[in-house]
Design an enzyme around this catalytic site. Sequence first.
Site, PDB file in Angstrom:
ATOM      1  N   HIS A 117       8.296 -44.526  74.993  1.00  0.00           N
ATOM      2  CA  HIS A 117       7.295 -43.456  74.906  1.00  0.00           C
ATOM      3  C   HIS A 117       7.254 -42.655  76.212  1.00  0.00           C
ATOM      4  CE1 HIS A 117       3.706 -41.409  73.572  1.00  0.00           C
ATOM      5  NE2 HIS A 117       3.007 -41.845  74.611  1.00  0.00           N
ATOM      6  N   ASN A 157       3.715 -51.953  72.098  1.00  0.00           N
ATOM      7  CA  ASN A 157       3.931 -51.928  73.540  1.00  0.00           C
ATOM      8  C   ASN A 157       3.769 -50.507  74.076  1.00  0.00           C
ATOM      9  OD1 ASN A 157       5.368 -51.762  76.159  1.00  0.00           O
ATOM     10  ND2 ASN A 157       5.968 -53.866  75.713  1.00  0.00           N
ATOM     11  N   VAL A 159       4.826 -49.037  76.631  1.00  0.00           N
ATOM     12  CA  VAL A 159       6.026 -48.476  77.245  1.00  0.00           C
ATOM     13  C   VAL A 159       7.096 -48.191  76.199  1.00  0.00           C
ATOM     14  CG1 VAL A 159       7.890 -48.928  78.902  1.00  0.00           C
ATOM     15  CG2 VAL A 159       5.546 -49.599  79.441  1.00  0.00           C
ATOM     16  N   GLU A 160       7.013 -48.826  75.039  1.00  0.00           N
ATOM     17  CA  GLU A 160       8.056 -48.671  74.029  1.00  0.00           C
ATOM     18  C   GLU A 160       7.629 -47.688  72.934  1.00  0.00           C
ATOM     19  OE1 GLU A 160      10.219 -52.399  73.083  1.00  0.00           O
ATOM     20  OE2 GLU A 160       8.967 -53.319  74.630  1.00  0.00           O
ATOM     21  N   MET A 161       7.013 -48.163  71.851  1.00  0.00           N
ATOM     22  CA  MET A 161       6.632 -47.260  70.769  1.00  0.00           C
ATOM     23  C   MET A 161       5.180 -46.811  70.884  1.00  0.00           C
ATOM     24  SD  MET A 161       8.836 -49.240  67.836  1.00  0.00           S
ATOM     25  CE  MET A 161       8.781 -48.010  66.541  1.00  0.00           C
TER      26      MET A 161
END
Length: 369
Positions: A117, A157, A159-161
């Site tokens: 993201h 998460n 930092v991820e999705m």
Amino acid sequence: MSRTRFYSLLTLASLGAGGLLACERKQEPVVSPAVVAEAPKPRGPKPLTPDQLAHFFRPVPPGKDAKPAPKDTPSQVELGRMLFFEPRLSKNHDVSCNTCHGLGTYGVDNKALSDGHKGLKGARNSPTVYNAAGHIAQFWDGRADTLEAQATGPILNPVEMAMPDARRVVTTLSSMPEYVARFREAFPGEKKPVSLENAARALAAFERGLTTTSRFDRFVAGDPSALTETEQRGLQLFASTGCTTCHNGPTVGGLSFQRLGLVEDYPGLKDAGRFDVTKNEDDRGKFRVPTLLNVERTGPYLHDGSVKDLPTMVRLMARHQLARTLTDAEVDDLVAFLKSLTGALPPAERIAAPALPPSTPKTPKPDPS
């Protein structure tokens, strides 16, 4: 007796004794200096037979307490494939599971650290999803016991999705009638089939089918001709050096946790690894041993993606895990063997991006914040 005759008899007696001694010496075996120089040298361990080598990589029968394998249905698998490619499971509708685990590139993105993201990067390399169902646990630190438990992690998460919570996931999926129908078909009889838990179950059902088959599998199944002479020489070295201590079983790894820098400290290691999960000091610096299936295609290597090429990785593992310095020829043989672990990807119709349902006015908008 005259003095002359006495000396004559003494001389004959002396000659006779000398002749007897000469006869005795002639009966002794004569050892050639060349034979002594060519005395046999101590031999190394006898090479393992193909069947003995294959034994390292055969599955171990499940224990009495082993959980039965999930019974995935075709509807669950197909729904999971759609969700694997679904970018609307991310906050800004721009990241899907396939973004970091490209199915056309052996389940990875070949980056040291993946983009999540807003382009944020995590601290660990994205491992391949191929053959992951055969692992002891998921993630580098093993914090997820199952594929189902792993599937929800990246979605939530930040930092991820970066989905804010399970409610947003359900709202997004429920806003599209086709997804509602597919969840009902995949999980019949449930009052609320659209849920984050069922999304994870469907993703896991799909990922369990993400396996590859290589020439090495034919070798393990009993076909010695499946590997070349060089590859078999590399496999012999792989076993005799001690690599099979950690990289064993059908997935050639993934079945245990091991400290990075087992016999010699690994330089610059700051990641606490499994310690972050267990808080057990003995687990500091330990990571799940990665599978070596398709390792030729899944670099860069290590938990942080810091090693770019396979020969370097081989040398580092030999040094820090086994206290072994390899020659160039040994590295070449080992790399040749490792390349034999590259398998064929599943058919395109199973791993290609499917058609996804269109958004509706009720679908939450992309949120780049």
